[in-house]
Design a protein around this motif. Sequence first.
Motif, PDB file in Angstrom:
ATOM      1  N   LYS A  43      -3.797  -2.543  14.592  1.00 21.56           N
ATOM      2  CA  LYS A  43      -4.015  -1.758  15.823  1.00 21.56           C
ATOM      3  C   LYS A  43      -4.504  -0.355  15.475  1.00 21.56           C
ATOM      4  N   SER A  53       6.843  -2.410   8.449  1.00 21.92           N
ATOM      5  CA  SER A  53       6.685  -1.707   7.168  1.00 21.92           C
ATOM      6  C   SER A  53       8.013  -1.216   6.593  1.00 21.92           C
ATOM      7  N   ARG A  66       5.501  -8.311  10.339  1.00 22.03           N
ATOM      8  CA  ARG A  66       4.377  -7.625  10.984  1.00 22.03           C
ATOM      9  C   ARG A  66       4.250  -6.252  10.332  1.00 22.03           C
ATOM     10  N   GLY A  76       1.998  -2.922   9.348  1.00 25.82           N
ATOM     11  CA  GLY A  76       0.808  -2.131   9.648  1.00 25.82           C
ATOM     12  C   GLY A  76       0.610  -0.990   8.680  1.00 25.82           C
ATOM     13  N   SER A  77       1.387   0.092   8.858  1.00 25.89           N
ATOM     14  CA  SER A  77       1.129   1.323   8.099  1.00 25.89           C
ATOM     15  C   SER A  77       1.238   1.136   6.590  1.00 25.89           C
ATOM     16  N   ARG A  81      -1.109   5.732  11.394  1.00 23.96           N
ATOM     17  CA  ARG A  81      -2.053   5.635  12.510  1.00 23.96           C
ATOM     18  C   ARG A  81      -2.178   6.955  13.237  1.00 23.96           C
TER      19      ARG A  81
END
Length: 218
Positions: free
Chosen positions: A25, A192, A207, A209-210, A216
């Motif tokens: 995202k 994360s 899940r 992301g970072s 982000r």
Amino acid sequence: MSIQKQLLSILENLPKHVHLVAVSKTKPNADLEEAYAAGQRIFGENKIQEMTQKWETLPKDIQWHMIGNVQTNKVKYMAPYVSLIHGVDRYKLLKEINKQAAKSDRIIDCLLQMHIAQEDTKFGFNKEELEAVVTDLKANPLPYIRIKGLMGMATFTDNQEQIRSEFKTLKQQFDWLQTQHPKANELSMGMSGDYVLAIEEGSTMIRVGSKIFGSRNY
Ligand SMILES: *Cc1c(COP(=O)(O)O)cnc(C)c1O
């Protein structure tokens, strides 16, 4: 570290039964392409419009997971292609997914989102609501939906024991769900900051992301 290196360092230590959703995202296509080149095929997004734009331009063998809260009126945009919807938190949404899946002549995999955190800002069912939904589904089956398991987010805290106990609660709810839906085999928990703990507590899908793509900017 590069995206590829981060990705590989996570995959290296991942048990075989755990799937990695790369949460992309807000990130540009170039970042997803870098992860794709390293072999990543599952990407998670939390906005239907952004996910649809990425689906239109990126390789067609990517599996797109919707991990965010879904507005009922936007389900139709992702129904033709979405691979797994993690954030199903109300029966009305299941009914709409069923309707749009039928129009696309697909069966859509869904995870029911459970509320396990202490914050009341996080969405999801409690135990009683989960039981009620499962009972409703037995009485009124939705033929274009497949219940694949549960998803949950722990409280945002440094307190490892609290996070662990929330994950344990979710795992118990998942074990119960499996008595009702033996084919529900995915437990989406861990991000994360807490995915190592989540795997210890029975996660089958993390899940992240970072830790892959960096922080982000919204
Ligand atoms: C953004 C997001 C993630 C990834 O969070 P990171 O801390 O960046 O790994 C995971 N799950 C959900 C539901 C998210 O919205």
